[in-house]
Enzyme design. Structure first.
Site, short mmCIF file in Angstrom:
data_model
loop_
_atom_site.label_atom_id
_atom_site.label_comp_id
_atom_site.label_asym_id
_atom_site.label_seq_id
_atom_site.Cartn_x
_atom_site.Cartn_y
_atom_site.Cartn_z
N SER A 102 0.82 -1.21 0.00
CA SER A 102 0.00 0.00 0.00
C SER A 102 0.86 1.27 0.00
CB SER A 102 -0.96 -0.04 1.20
OG SER A 102 -1.94 0.94 1.11
N ASP A 243 -2.35 6.30 -3.53
CA ASP A 243 -1.21 5.65 -2.90
C ASP A 243 -0.71 4.53 -3.80
OD1 ASP A 243 -3.21 3.80 -2.51
OD2 ASP A 243 -2.58 3.23 -0.51
N ASP A 245 -1.02 1.34 -4.16
CA ASP A 245 -1.90 0.36 -4.78
C ASP A 245 -3.26 0.94 -5.13
OD1 ASP A 245 -2.78 0.56 -2.14
OD2 ASP A 245 -3.39 -1.54 -2.04
N ASP A 247 -5.77 2.19 -3.51
CA ASP A 247 -7.01 1.94 -2.78
C ASP A 247 -7.35 3.09 -1.83
OD1 ASP A 247 -5.15 1.52 -0.78
OD2 ASP A 247 -6.00 -0.39 -0.09
#
Length: 450
Positions: A102, A243, A245, A247
């Protein structure tokens, strides 16, 4: 029961250091594949990743594990976490995997697992996987003629692009808007600018040159300074910071001010309530969301349901109580009409829709409430259980009694790091700072004494 591998968002750690080693990644593939290898159909797993250097290593290890367990592996390459969740369902897979840490730096990596419905695995299923990881997995290997096949799947980015575009109301286009987007040199570096451009925006992109080691490095939602400068430089109407990834999302308004997840949830809740799209007459957030958000919703006849920290717990509460908007202050925004997990790009599109429909600036749309003073500090721990100490418990009780209805106190261990987080908020900033400092001192003294 304390878990050894899984935290609040899957398994995470420094690459090539336990537990984030290729050996464990392969074992997770075997264990998870064994649990989801049920029924007589041909079993499949979809595997995505972000742009970290270690992603290739862990991807190969997980492919080896799942195919050894008898599952066919569909390899997606770099792609956002919400796309993996969506593709797990649309490709009729038994399980989905996202290899990502992340917002963490490139040295870290992680493994997130999704069930066939696209939702993150429950605590119970993660416990089953952990139980298998402690056993001899040779007994779980598929027979020689049942070993799975691995295949790289083309065109998956286009599927996600079309999915994201469909979440913008059909009567809205982004023509006339200059949008600056920071892709954090991460998983959305191709798809996010494409979605915005295809919807008509004038797109200025930064953080779209990943090299394996620059993910989240001075860019993205946890480091928005570069995007703030770009918004000012190109006179953008809005900045969107994802960010690694994709999400989570943070918005930068036309003046360069940061808009966090609490404000974004307020905008979406109010907009969806007006269009009668909002379900549950409220939203779901965590204990870390600002008291100002709760007051804003209450004034408009909407409720704020709180959960413990972690977007998976937000989603669980949403599913159980029929909410369709939830999220975290950090920018995880979950819109269950459009997906099963946080999706930074889709959340940003809902903000853009509100901007276009109202004709107002981003700052006017997104400043929905005045946050109350909130202070969060961390105490690093090396062992022990300081929150179980009598002195610490008394200090917490005294602080809660002092705040009463004029504020909130949240003290919890981090789910991903050896930290205790101390957060207090209320109308009196000086009081909040004093309470947090006193609690930090008490916890530190107990830790030192231990």
């Amino acid at each position: 029961m304390k878990r050894r591998y899984f935290g609040t968002d899957g398994i995470r750690g420094q690459s090539n250091v336990f537990p984030m080693t290729p050996d464990l990644a392969m074992r997770v593939g075997i264990a998870a594949g064994t649990i989801f290898r049920r029924g007589n159909h041909r079993h499949r797993v979809v595997i995505g990743k972000d742009t970290r250097l270690s992603g290739y290593m862990l991807e190969n290890a997980m492919v080896a594990g799942f195919t050894a367990a008898g599952l066919d592996a569909f390899i997606l390459g770099p792609i956002p976490t919400p796309a993996v969740a969506m593709l797990t369902r649309s490709l009729r897979c038994d399980i989905g995997v996202m290899i990502s840490a992340s917002h963490n730096p490139y040295e870290d990596n992680g493994i997130k697992l999704f069930g066939p419905d696209g939702y993150k695995l429950s605590d119970d299923i993660e416990a089953e996987i952990e139980d298998l990881l402690e056993k001899d997995l040779n007994a779980q290997l598929a027979k020689s003629d049942d070993i799975g096949r691995a295949k790289r799947v083309d065109g998956v980015h286009d599927r996600y692009i079309e999915h994201a575009k469909r979440t913008l109301p059909r009567d809205v286009t982004l023509q006339g808007l200059r949008v600056a987007i920071d892709c954090a040199n991460g998983a959305a570096y191709k798809v996010a600018p494409a979605v915005l451009w295809e919807l008509g925006a004038d797109v200025v992109t930064i953080g779209n040159e990943p090299n394996g080691t620059n993910i989240n490095l001075n860019c993205g939602s946890t480091s928005p300074v570069a995007l703030q400068k770009k918004v000012d430089e190109v006179r953008a109407d809005i900045g969107i910071a994802l960010d690694g990834d994709a999400d989570r999302v943070i918005i930068i308004d036309e003046n360069g001010s940061i808009v966090d997840g609490d404000q974004l949830m307020a905008v979406i809740a109010e907009s969806w309530a007006e269009s009668q799209q909002l379900r549950g007459n409220g939203i779901v957030a965590t204990v870390m969301s600002n008291l100002g958000l709760e007051r804003f919703l209450d004034e408009r006849g909407m409720a704020l349901a709180r959960t413990k920290v972690g977007d998976r717990y937000v989603v669980e509460h949403m599913r159980q109580h029929n909410y369709n908007v939830g999220g975290e202050q950090s920018g995880h925004i979950v819109l269950s009409d459009y997906g099963t997990t946080g999706d930074g790009l889709v959340a940003a599109l809902q903000i853009l829709a509100a901007v276009k429909r109202t004709g107002r600036t981003v700052s006017e749309v997104c400043r929905r409430f005045e946050p109350v003073p909130q202070l969060l500090r961390n105490v690093r721990i090396s062992g022990g259980k300081p929150l179980e100490d009598i002195q610490v418990q008394k200090a917490i009780a005294d602080a809660e009694a002092e705040l009463a209805r004029n504020g909130r106190l949240v003290i919890r261990p981090s789910g991903t790091e050896p930290l205790i987080r101390v957060m207090a908020e209320g109308d009196d900033r000086a009081q909040i700072e004093r309470i947090v400092n006193e609690l930090i001192g008490t916890i530190s003294n107990v830790r030192t004494a231990a």
